[in-house]
Design a protein around this motif. Sequence first.
Motif, mmCIF file in Angstrom:
data_model
loop_
_atom_site.group_PDB
_atom_site.id
_atom_site.type_symbol
_atom_site.label_atom_id
_atom_site.label_comp_id
_atom_site.label_asym_id
_atom_site.label_seq_id
_atom_site.Cartn_x
_atom_site.Cartn_y
_atom_site.Cartn_z
ATOM 1 N N ALA A 190 -4.729 25.091 10.008
ATOM 2 C CA ALA A 190 -4.379 23.741 10.274
ATOM 3 C C ALA A 190 -5.446 22.488 10.159
ATOM 4 C CB ALA A 190 -2.770 24.017 10.737
ATOM 5 N N PRO A 191 -6.417 22.764 9.383
ATOM 6 C CA PRO A 191 -7.094 21.403 9.921
ATOM 7 C C PRO A 191 -7.237 19.925 9.324
ATOM 8 C CG PRO A 191 -8.425 22.696 7.467
ATOM 9 C CD PRO A 191 -6.346 23.379 8.173
ATOM 10 N N LEU A 192 -7.015 18.879 10.121
ATOM 11 C CA LEU A 192 -6.441 17.547 9.931
ATOM 12 C C LEU A 192 -8.228 17.041 9.125
ATOM 13 C CD1 LEU A 192 -5.160 14.671 12.379
ATOM 14 C CD2 LEU A 192 -6.474 14.411 9.957
ATOM 15 N N LEU A 197 -6.661 11.106 2.256
ATOM 16 C CA LEU A 197 -6.241 11.239 1.506
ATOM 17 C C LEU A 197 -4.660 11.428 3.126
ATOM 18 C CD1 LEU A 197 -3.997 12.256 0.269
ATOM 19 C CD2 LEU A 197 -4.906 15.096 0.522
ATOM 20 N N ALA A 198 -5.173 12.056 4.587
ATOM 21 C CA ALA A 198 -4.687 11.882 5.491
ATOM 22 C C ALA A 198 -3.619 10.522 6.051
ATOM 23 C CB ALA A 198 -5.501 12.228 6.940
ATOM 24 N N GLU A 199 -4.704 9.145 5.829
ATOM 25 C CA GLU A 199 -3.706 8.294 5.974
ATOM 26 C C GLU A 199 -3.243 7.831 5.440
ATOM 27 O OE1 GLU A 199 -4.881 6.083 8.484
ATOM 28 O OE2 GLU A 199 -6.085 8.359 10.013
ATOM 29 N N GLU A 200 -3.522 8.484 4.210
ATOM 30 C CA GLU A 200 -2.068 7.753 2.418
ATOM 31 C C GLU A 200 -0.868 8.144 3.274
ATOM 32 O OE1 GLU A 200 -3.537 8.693 -1.171
ATOM 33 O OE2 GLU A 200 -5.478 7.258 -0.732
ATOM 34 N N LEU A 201 -1.329 9.357 4.173
ATOM 35 C CA LEU A 201 0.161 10.359 3.935
ATOM 36 C C LEU A 201 0.392 10.141 5.276
ATOM 37 C CD1 LEU A 201 -1.113 13.971 2.713
ATOM 38 C CD2 LEU A 201 0.279 11.940 1.597
ATOM 39 N N GLY A 202 -0.032 9.167 6.285
ATOM 40 C CA GLY A 202 0.247 8.826 7.003
ATOM 41 C C GLY A 202 0.096 10.252 8.862
ATOM 42 N N VAL A 203 -0.610 11.160 9.006
ATOM 43 C CA VAL A 203 -0.771 11.686 9.279
ATOM 44 C C VAL A 203 -1.174 11.319 10.412
ATOM 45 C CG1 VAL A 203 -1.992 14.235 9.739
ATOM 46 C CG2 VAL A 203 -1.709 13.467 7.394
ATOM 47 N N CYS A 204 -0.653 11.840 12.149
ATOM 48 C CA CYS A 204 -0.895 11.832 13.163
ATOM 49 C C CYS A 204 -1.112 10.317 13.649
ATOM 50 C CB CYS A 204 -2.443 12.824 13.736
ATOM 51 S SG CYS A 204 -2.330 14.509 12.852
ATOM 52 N N GLY A 205 -0.130 9.477 13.360
ATOM 53 C CA GLY A 205 -0.136 8.276 13.321
ATOM 54 C C GLY A 205 -1.691 7.416 13.391
ATOM 55 N N GLY A 206 -2.788 7.432 11.807
ATOM 56 C CA GLY A 206 -3.238 6.725 12.063
ATOM 57 C C GLY A 206 -5.103 7.479 12.760
ATOM 58 N N CYS A 208 -7.135 9.408 12.207
ATOM 59 C CA CYS A 208 -8.804 9.495 11.523
ATOM 60 C C CYS A 208 -9.612 8.084 11.304
ATOM 61 C CB CYS A 208 -8.357 9.732 10.313
ATOM 62 S SG CYS A 208 -7.889 11.564 10.336
ATOM 63 N N VAL A 209 -8.489 7.087 11.751
ATOM 64 C CA VAL A 209 -8.597 5.388 11.180
ATOM 65 C C VAL A 209 -9.833 5.350 13.101
ATOM 66 C CG1 VAL A 209 -8.765 3.139 11.586
ATOM 67 C CG2 VAL A 209 -8.251 4.811 9.507
ATOM 68 N N GLN A 210 -8.776 5.754 13.693
ATOM 69 C CA GLN A 210 -9.105 5.599 15.042
ATOM 70 C C GLN A 210 -9.850 6.456 15.578
ATOM 71 O OE1 GLN A 210 -5.706 6.668 17.543
ATOM 72 N NE2 GLN A 210 -3.968 5.693 16.549
ATOM 73 N N LEU A 211 -10.110 7.376 15.381
ATOM 74 C CA LEU A 211 -11.139 8.568 15.406
ATOM 75 C C LEU A 211 -12.519 7.739 15.166
ATOM 76 C CD1 LEU A 211 -12.613 11.309 16.170
ATOM 77 C CD2 LEU A 211 -12.603 12.327 13.267
ATOM 78 N N LEU A 212 -13.123 6.819 14.111
ATOM 79 C CA LEU A 212 -14.143 6.559 13.654
ATOM 80 C C LEU A 212 -14.004 4.936 13.791
ATOM 81 C CD1 LEU A 212 -13.946 8.126 10.359
ATOM 82 C CD2 LEU A 212 -14.680 8.875 11.937
ATOM 83 N N GLY A 213 -13.668 4.668 15.382
ATOM 84 C CA GLY A 213 -13.923 3.647 15.575
ATOM 85 C C GLY A 213 -12.295 2.729 15.237
ATOM 86 N N GLY A 214 -11.590 2.619 14.661
ATOM 87 C CA GLY A 214 -10.464 2.008 14.679
ATOM 88 C C GLY A 214 -9.715 0.564 13.768
#
Length: 301
Positions: A190-192, A197-206, A208-214
Amino acid sequence: MPDPDKSGATREEAEEASAFSHPAVPPDVSAAYGDHPDQVVDFYAPRDGSTAAPLVVVLHGGAWRGPYDRQYLTPFCDFLARRGFAVANVEYRRGSSSPVPHQSVPHQGVEGPVAGRWPETFDDVATALDAMPALAREHLPSADPRRTVVTGHSAGGQLALWAGARHVLPEGAPWRTPDSAALRGVVAIAPLVGFALAEELGVCGGACVQLLGGMRELFDERRPYADPVELLPTGVATTVVQGRADTTVPFELAEAYADAAAKAGEVVGVTLLEEVGHFPVIDPAADACAVVAEEIAQLAW
């Protein structure tokens, strides 16, 4: 007529409760791979007394956020050990547990724990994998590091895929290796993955953006260094196992990853399990968990 949304939510709650009902299983031995308290790996010896057993490196999920650590996967690690694997459960640095990140870059509009640390989360996974053969030889002599499979759940699935793709990172990336790791393969649970696409779908409250610096510009700049979708083909045998009823990390992400691999000339195996959500795949009491173990075995032996 029953409400399908309500019945689905009830099923997911039951699945999560089952997965987290198992007591934590202490490791046989732990070892540090660095000086930070989170730079540690827990080892589980194969319960059947096997020698030269395949080594399964496990990376936990939790959206790379501080409150979630490797403990929730200890029953899964024990499950694998009882099936004859040697297991290494890796901890790594995650995001701050407060809304204020440790980075100097602001995470605007973030409420709750921040996902990940850049670059420390990736530093740790790379360092742990590089140190793993020597650590296993010293602390888990029943393991055969020449038969290593990397697996991970949710955000850990992303890290597992990334660990298998370090040799195709952009030139100059600090984690790049000169050639592919000596891995039998990667099983992503079940990889994130597929950050855009994950950001488009709103997965885990943003997350992916946070992981890369916000910030959006950092997201675009760093994605080629972090998102496995951007690192294809790898030449490493790869399988994804996902529940079709997963609403935490939608299975569309897995399908998009496999499609991207196909366009790059590579085949990624995808096993989609009907009426299975996010947690049965790591729940020793669920049939889905046995499917994951079988996929690992197919690569390890």
